[in-house]
Structure formats: structure tokens, C-alpha cells
Design an enzyme around this catalytic site. Structure first.
Site, short mmCIF file in Angstrom:
data_model
loop_
_atom_site.label_atom_id
_atom_site.label_comp_id
_atom_site.label_asym_id
_atom_site.label_seq_id
_atom_site.Cartn_x
_atom_site.Cartn_y
_atom_site.Cartn_z
N ASP A 110 0.93 13.73 12.77
CA ASP A 110 0.92 13.80 11.30
C ASP A 110 -0.53 13.80 10.81
OD1 ASP A 110 1.75 13.88 8.67
OD2 ASP A 110 2.19 11.74 8.54
N LYS A 169 2.51 -3.22 9.10
CA LYS A 169 3.39 -2.05 9.06
C LYS A 169 4.78 -2.50 9.50
CE LYS A 169 3.73 2.70 10.76
NZ LYS A 169 3.07 3.75 11.58
N LEU A 208 0.81 -1.21 0.00
CA LEU A 208 0.00 0.00 0.00
C LEU A 208 0.85 1.26 0.00
CD1 LEU A 208 -2.76 -0.94 2.62
CD2 LEU A 208 -2.89 -1.07 0.12
N GLY A 247 7.37 4.16 2.57
CA GLY A 247 7.87 5.45 3.01
C GLY A 247 9.24 5.32 3.64
N ALA A 248 9.76 6.45 4.08
CA ALA A 248 11.09 6.46 4.70
C ALA A 248 11.08 5.68 6.02
CB ALA A 248 11.55 7.89 4.93
N GLU A 249 9.94 5.73 6.73
CA GLU A 249 9.88 5.11 8.05
C GLU A 249 9.40 3.67 8.02
OE1 GLU A 249 10.74 6.29 11.00
OE2 GLU A 249 11.29 8.32 10.39
N ALA A 250 8.47 3.36 7.09
CA ALA A 250 7.86 2.04 7.13
C ALA A 250 7.29 1.64 5.78
CB ALA A 250 6.75 2.00 8.19
#
Length: 228
Positions: free
Chosen positions: A131, A35, A14, A17-20
Site C-alpha cells: 500500500d 494499531k 489518528l 479504517g476498515a482494517e484497524a
């Protein structure tokens, strides 16, 4: 998660991103998302592992806290600290950003009022999201508003953090949805109307009132305009 047969069966990515990385699939035949936190290559591996573990545990605890309080957030189905991943209920519906961009949806004021009310319920639990974009608000087919992605959420009592939470939404609505006049006003009205959502007293401190948060939002706006 056990070490035998995997209980989460991935189907489609889905988001990366940089984090997950977020993947849709099933968990014991239930629609779910996984996640998976991603390593940050610029950090020392030991530090990255420790920070990732702390962040995952914080997110899991906040989700449990909010779920117990009856807030509309995804249910936490599983957490694997060693593998640095969470499995969450998959929220069926559309992101708020898509609803607001849908020209066939004429009157969005009641929806934005509901978003504001939901955010106040969140804040009443001494939680700031971190966020609050229109990508992180889901709208179910029955119109219920669900908040998602608590990777940057925290337990807070600092008035400034609550004001910044609302300011993120304010900026996004102004920049990405200028064709929806009065959007933030409707959201603020919903926030104000839910002043007594949940308990004002929370373990560790006192949650700022809705009026105090909205006043701080005005100050944050002024600072941003001045420095801009």
C-alpha cells in the site's frame, strides 16, 4: 502488554479504517501509536480471529526484519496477539502527501529521489509494502524518509508484486499530485540508483533487480491503460 496498569496511554485517534484503528499516545512515556485491528463483521468470528492473528504476526515479523536491516521504519515497541494490537514508535514529521501539496515547498525532486531509494532498500529485503501511497511515507524534519503501515506487507520474490508496489505510487502521484511534474521520474531514478541496496540474495529466493522491477512497472502501466 501486561494485565495490570496499561503501559500505553491513549491521547488521540489518528485514523479509523476498515482494517484497524490507530491511536496516538505514550508507551512508558515515549511517543507511540497503537494499531488495533478491527473485527470484520462479515467473517465468521473464528476465521476472523485466526486471520487477524496471522496478519498481526506477519506485520510484526516484517517490522523486526526491516528494523534489524537498518531500514527507516517505525520501531516495534510491543505486540499483543491476544488483543490483536501493536504498539509502534510514533514517527515525527509530515506525510509525503502533505509535503507535495505544500506550495511553499518548491523543489521536491531530491525528496522523491530519496523515496525511490528507500523503496529499493525495502525491496532488497524481499519485502513488498502492499500500500505504497503518499499517506504511508513520512518525512521527518531533517528530510529522512520513513515508510509506515505494513499491514499489507509480505515477503515476496514474485517480480509482479514489486512492479505493482511501484505502480501504486505511480498512480497516486499522477492522480493526487499532477502539479508535481517529473515526480515519478525522480522516484524511479532513486530506485535505480540504489540497485545494490542490501543483499540481492534473501532467505527463500532471489530479489529481482531494480531494472527488472522498473521494466515490470512499465508492463503493469501498459496493462492498466489497455484495460482502462
Amino acid at each position: 502488554m501486561g494485565r495490570g496498569e496499561p503501559v500505553f496511554l491513549p491521547e488521540a485517534r489518528l485514523h479509523l479504517g476498515a482494517e484497524a484503528e490507530v491511536t496516538a499516545g505514550t508507551w512508558f512515556d515515549l511517543p507511540a501509536v497503537m494499531k488495533q485491528r478491527r473485527a470484520r463483521g462479515w467473517r465468521h468470528p473464528d476465521l476472523d480471529e485466526r486471520l487477524g492473528r496471522q496478519r498481526l504476526l506477519a506485520e510484526a515479523r516484517i517490522l523486526l526484519r526491516l528494523h534489524r536491516a537498518g531500514l527507516p521504519v517505525p520501531a516495534l515497541l510491543d505486540a499483543d496477539v491476544d488483543e490483536n494490537r501493536l504498539v509502534l514508535e510514533q514517527v515525527e514529521g509530515r506525510p509525503l502527501i502533505d509535503v507535495l501539496r505544500d506550495a511553499s515547498v518548491d523543489d521536491v525532486q531530491p525528496l522523491l529521489f530519496a523515496v525511490g531509494s528507500t523503496v529499493r532498500h525495502l525491496h532488497a529485503q524481499a519485502v513488498t509494502h502492499g500500500d505504497l501511497s503518499t499517506n504511508n511515507v513520512m518525512v521527518r524534519t531533517d528530510g529522512e524518509v520513513v515508510l509506515i503501515d505494513f499491514g499489507l506487507a509480505s515477503i515476496e520474490y514474485d517480480l509482479e508484486r514489486y512492479g505493482i508496489d511501484l505502480h501504486v505510487l505511480d498512480e497516486v502521484l499522477g492522480a493526487s499530485h499532477p502539479d508535481r511534474p517529473g515526480a515519478m521520474e525522480a522516484l524511479e531514478a532513486g530506485y535505480r540508483a540504489s540497485e545494490h541496496a542490501g543483499e540481492a540474495e534473501a532467505p527463500g529466493g532471489t530479489v529481482p533487480s531494480a531494472e527488472d522491477v522498473l521494466e515490470r512497472l512499465g508492463l503493469v502501466r501498459s496493462r492498466v491503460r489497455y484495460h482502462g
